[in-house]
Design an enzyme around this catalytic site. Structure first.
Site, short mmCIF file in Angstrom:
data_model
loop_
_atom_site.label_atom_id
_atom_site.label_comp_id
_atom_site.label_asym_id
_atom_site.label_seq_id
_atom_site.Cartn_x
_atom_site.Cartn_y
_atom_site.Cartn_z
N GLY A 230 0.77 -1.24 0.00
CA GLY A 230 0.00 0.00 0.00
C GLY A 230 0.80 1.29 0.00
O GLY A 230 0.21 2.37 0.00
N GLU A 272 5.00 -6.43 2.54
CA GLU A 272 4.78 -7.06 1.23
C GLU A 272 4.44 -5.96 0.22
O GLU A 272 3.37 -5.92 -0.35
CB GLU A 272 3.72 -8.17 1.30
CG GLU A 272 2.52 -7.83 2.14
CD GLU A 272 1.59 -9.02 2.37
OE1 GLU A 272 2.06 -10.14 2.61
OE2 GLU A 272 0.36 -8.81 2.30
N GLY A 274 4.59 -4.02 -3.27
CA GLY A 274 4.71 -4.35 -4.69
C GLY A 274 5.06 -3.09 -5.46
O GLY A 274 6.17 -2.90 -5.96
N TYR A 314 -9.09 3.08 -12.78
CA TYR A 314 -9.15 3.99 -11.63
C TYR A 314 -9.10 5.45 -12.03
O TYR A 314 -8.96 6.33 -11.16
CB TYR A 314 -7.96 3.77 -10.68
CG TYR A 314 -7.63 2.35 -10.32
CD1 TYR A 314 -8.54 1.57 -9.59
CD2 TYR A 314 -6.41 1.79 -10.66
CE1 TYR A 314 -8.22 0.29 -9.23
CE2 TYR A 314 -6.08 0.49 -10.30
CZ TYR A 314 -6.99 -0.27 -9.59
OH TYR A 314 -6.67 -1.54 -9.23
N CYS A 341 -12.40 -1.23 -28.12
CA CYS A 341 -13.72 -0.66 -28.39
C CYS A 341 -14.48 -0.33 -27.11
O CYS A 341 -15.59 -0.82 -26.87
CB CYS A 341 -14.55 -1.61 -29.24
SG CYS A 341 -13.77 -1.98 -30.80
N GLU A 342 -13.82 0.44 -26.26
CA GLU A 342 -14.44 0.93 -25.02
C GLU A 342 -13.98 2.37 -24.89
O GLU A 342 -12.78 2.64 -25.05
CB GLU A 342 -13.94 0.15 -23.80
CG GLU A 342 -14.41 -1.29 -23.70
CD GLU A 342 -15.84 -1.41 -23.21
OE1 GLU A 342 -16.39 -0.42 -22.68
OE2 GLU A 342 -16.40 -2.51 -23.36
C1 PLP Z 1 -1.78 -6.08 -3.61
C2 PLP Z 1 -1.28 -6.53 -2.31
C3 PLP Z 1 -0.01 -6.12 -1.86
C4 PLP Z 1 0.86 -5.17 -2.62
O1 PLP Z 1 0.31 -3.92 -2.74
P1 PLP Z 1 1.13 -2.71 -3.39
O2 PLP Z 1 0.15 -1.61 -3.42
O3 PLP Z 1 1.54 -3.16 -4.76
O4 PLP Z 1 2.31 -2.46 -2.55
C5 PLP Z 1 0.43 -6.62 -0.66
N1 PLP Z 1 -0.31 -7.48 0.08
C6 PLP Z 1 -1.53 -7.90 -0.32
C7 PLP Z 1 -2.29 -8.83 0.53
C8 PLP Z 1 -2.05 -7.43 -1.52
O5 PLP Z 1 -3.27 -7.82 -1.90
#
Ligand code: PLP
Length: 425
Positions: A230, A272, A274, A314, A341-342
């Site tokens: 997040g 975690e 991403g 979004y 086509c959207e």
């Molecule tokens: C999507 C997700 C993440 C990674 O989120 P980011 O916004 O990419 O950092 C981590 N943990 C869980 C459970 C997720 O669903």
């Protein structure tokens, strides 16, 4: 301010376009490695820090292998994601399995790989027991509901389908202990693309308090808290990113206030992330093929929302630059669109850009920034659109193709075309 950079000059990019045909993604290995080192350097002041890269953000085993070499684990939530982590050499507790509405086969695979299973619901304890047995080490996902504010993408925690309520957690850990679990983790994931530093530090505080309360009410010692993902990135040039040192420093301060010297010390810190790991280091490169002037001016690219869905999904902003023309005056206002086509297939609406040359061979190369997470990964085949490939820029400046583009053959691969010949109407 965040500076929007692209690591290849126009000549080099044209050569790649010649060889691989646009559209394609480019990822910068050197920058991804440097970032992976930076996060770990910053968090080294916290006990047992481990970042499990959220595989869904960029599910390519070449990238996972690079991250694994830098010491990162993987956060998976499906069987194919578990297989990707395994392929990349990420093993055992370096895999976090944060799934929801999970089928038994996936729990079995997670157990077989020795992954840390992160349960999404109280009822999943018995489900897991029947499916795969209760492991020694287990984690639970907390949903704070009205106790924590949400944000735009993920919504309010109380409206989110994820996790245990606060009261359920105490029962959950007790039940898990009864069923043989010996080691416990606590997880939450309450926001998405959140750029507020304080928000994330607050999340850590909330987990520290909760881990202490779990200890006092059940006697169980949580050994790690996982802050989830997040952390946002500055998609807009006028936004400011979160610095790893500031985030780690804030979490450390909260740790020292709440945990240090107490019954849970040392409490390991996991995450975690991403988006902030690979997001800024991936770009979608397309050619500007068509121009049309109706009620607005449109530039049509050879990619579409099947390659990058975030703007359509979004209304997300992605910065756009034109190869070799970065310093030219933005004298035009365009909607930059794809071929699906959207009508929401627009990478940018009313964007100020230099005058763009169009053409199948000699049109400008359009670079869409910050596409290295939740980019190609979200692609789909609606409208018969074939997803583009992925290129990796190595630290020695060579480029390798780490995923080819899809072909019509891939699109038809799940159809029984032999059966169609014999199909009697
Ligand atoms: C999507 C997700 C993440 C990674 O989120 P980011 O916004 O990419 O950092 C981590 N943990 C869980 C459970 C997720 O669903």
């Amino acid at each position: 301010m965040s500076v929007k950079h692209f690591p290849l000059d126009r000549e080099r990019l044209e050569a790649l376009a010649e060889k691989y045909q646009t559209p394609f993604y480019v990822y910068d290995e050197g920058a991804i490695r440097e970032n992976a080192r930076a996060i770990q350097r910053a968090f080294a002041m916290l006990p047992g820090y481990k970042e499990h890269f959220a595989v869904k953000a960029l599910p390519n085993p070449f990238i996972l292998k690079i991250l694994a070499e830098e010491g990162l684990g993987a956060d998976c939530s499906s069987l194919p994601e578990l297989l990707l982590a395994d392929m990349a050499g990420i093993k055992g507790e370096a895999i976090m399995f944060s799934s929801n509405e999970t089928p038994s086969a996936e729990f079995r695979k997670a157990r077989e790989l020795g992954a840390v299973i992160n349960l999404d619901d109280l009822s999943h304890i018995e489900f897991l027991e029947r499916a795969a047995g209760i492991p020694d080490l287990i984690s639970c996902r907390y949903n704070p509901g009205p106790l924590k504010e949400g944000n735009a993408i993920i919504g309010k925690p109380e409206e989110a389908k994820f996790g245990f309520t606060r009261e359920q957690l105490f029962d959950g850990y007790r039940l898990l202990k009864q069923k043989g679990a010996r080691r416990f983790g606590l997880h939450t994931m309450v926001a998405s693309n959140e750029l507020g530093l304080e928000y994330h530090i607050e999340t850590a505080r909330m987990l520290f308090d909760l881990a202490l309360e779990i200890f006092s009410r059940t006697g169980l010692r949580i050994e790690f808290v996982n802050l989830g993902g997040g952390v946002g990135i500055p998609y807009r040039p006028d936004e400011e990113g979160i610095k790893w040192e500031d985030l780690a420093g804030g979490v450390k301060k909260a740790y020292d206030e709440k945990i240090k010297g107490g019954p849970l010390d040392p409490l390991c810190i996991h995450s975690e992330y991403g988006r902030p790991i690979t997001g800024p280091y991936g770009w979608l490169v397309s050619r500007a093929v068509h121009r049309k002037g109706i009620y607005r001016e449109y530039i049509g690219l050879d990619s579409c929302m099947a390659d990058l869905m975030r703007p359509a999904l979004y209304g997300a902003y992605h910065h756009i630059t034109i190869a070799g023309r970065e310093n030219e005056e933005a004298s035009k206002t365009y909607d930059v669109v794809g071929s699906l086509c959207e009508n929401n297939d627009k990478f940018a609406v009313r964007r100020k850009l230099p005058e763009i040359r169009t053409g199948e061979k000699d049109g400008d190369l359009v670079i869409i920034h910050d596409a290295g997470a939740h980019g190609r990964a979200m692609g789909f085949n609606y409208n018969g659109k074939l997803r583009c490939g992925e290129l990796l820029l190595r630290p020695d400046a060579s480029v390798v193709e780490i995923r080819r583009k899809e072909t019509a053959g891939d699109y038809f691969a799940t159809l029984d075309l032999e059966g169609l010949k014999d199909f009697i109407l």
